[in-house]
Design an enzyme around this catalytic site. Structure first.
Site, PDB file in Angstrom:
ATOM      1  CG  HIS A 153      -1.979   1.027   1.226  1.00  0.00           C
ATOM      2  ND1 HIS A 153      -3.227   0.841   1.782  1.00  0.00           N
ATOM      3  CD2 HIS A 153      -1.987   2.293   0.740  1.00  0.00           C
ATOM      4  CE1 HIS A 153      -3.943   1.944   1.626  1.00  0.00           C
ATOM      5  NE2 HIS A 153      -3.209   2.840   1.017  1.00  0.00           N
ATOM      6  CD  GLU A 204      -4.551  -2.972   0.626  1.00  0.00           C
ATOM      7  OE1 GLU A 204      -5.158  -4.008   0.924  1.00  0.00           O
ATOM      8  OE2 GLU A 204      -4.114  -2.170   1.477  1.00  0.00           O
ATOM      9  CG  HIS A 219      -8.030  -1.884   8.978  1.00  0.00           C
ATOM     10  ND1 HIS A 219      -7.165  -1.083   8.265  1.00  0.00           N
ATOM     11  CD2 HIS A 219      -8.066  -1.358  10.216  1.00  0.00           C
ATOM     12  CE1 HIS A 219      -6.719  -0.100   9.034  1.00  0.00           C
ATOM     13  NE2 HIS A 219      -7.249  -0.264  10.245  1.00  0.00           N
TER      14      HIS A 219
END
Length: 237
Positions: free
Chosen positions: A43, A70, A190
């Site tokens: 990410h 991401e 998450h």
């Protein structure tokens, strides 16, 4: 079986804290796959405080499993993804100064924007996923964008589960049912951890992939990376 994609941002954070190239991000990604990980997630953020944009290019020839990038689809990010051509791009509505992801897309408000971005990625044969909260109207909105998958934002579930409230899984299960009916693939991520991943998996029908970074790396400090990856795989099987 649900695939385990390992987010290696924290390895880049550790590397950057001292300069140099220890630990080596590419070698870690290779080891993750050798230990049984079924994907690698990165990410990159605009300030490159952990994963650098160059890392995305360096990892491309070494990730032979699922390669997931991401990020917030700002022009610089879109350009990166189109050049690297990972297996999957996961769109996350991060503010540039966000410490970590903290909300899913409003797929209704940002429908037209998401349609345009997703269309460009899919024209380049890149599978798309969008980060969403467990709200049915947002799942329906996601369908309208043309995305291949959604990624359920699981912080609220993890918080409730840690407090002993297992009912926190209900909106996720309901949204998963809806996504399956709409033909959307389901990812999640998450704050998923060894403590909660099996319960989550058992209650989410059609869960294709989880992306886990912070907890997995923290757990590995005590238990070892190879061992932890195998523990996740057993819980996901």
């Amino acid at each position: 079986m649900t695939k385990l994609s390992v987010n290696i941002n924290k390895i880049a954070t550790l590397r950057n804290s001292r300069g140099g190239d220890v630990p080596n991000v590419v070698q870690f990604a290779k080891d993750v796959q050798r230990f049984g990980g079924e994907g690698v997630t990165i990410h990159p953020r605009p300030d490159e405080r952990h994963i650098r944009y160059q890392d995305a290019f360096d990892l491309k020839p070494e990730v032979y499993t699922e390669y997931n990038i991401e990020g917030n689809p700002i022009p610089k990010f879109i350009d990166l993804v189109l050049k690297v051509k990972p297996t999957q791009v996961t769109l996350v509505p991060d503010a540039e100064d966000a410490i970590t992801s903290n909300a899913g897309w409003d797929t209704i408000k940002h429908k037209d924007f998401l349609i345009d971005v997703i269309k460009e990625f899919k024209q380049n044969n890149i599978r798309t996923s969008i980060f969403v909260d467990p709200i049915k109207s947002q799942i329906e909105g996601a369908k309208e964008t043309g995305t291949d998958r959604i990624e359920l934002y699981t912080e609220a579930f993890a918080h409730d589960y840690a407090l002993g409230n297992k009912d926190g899984i209900k909106p996720y299960a309901e949204c998963a049912d809806l996504a399956n009916k709409l033909g959307l693939g389901i990812n999640a991520g998450h704050d998923l951890s060894l403590d909660n991943i099996q319960f989550f998996k058992e209650n989410i029908p059609g869960l294709l992939e989880v992306s886990i970074g912070h907890a997995l790396i923290a757990e590995s400090l005590y238990l070892g990376v190879e061992n932890v990856i195998q523990m996740y795989l057993r819980k996901l099987s």
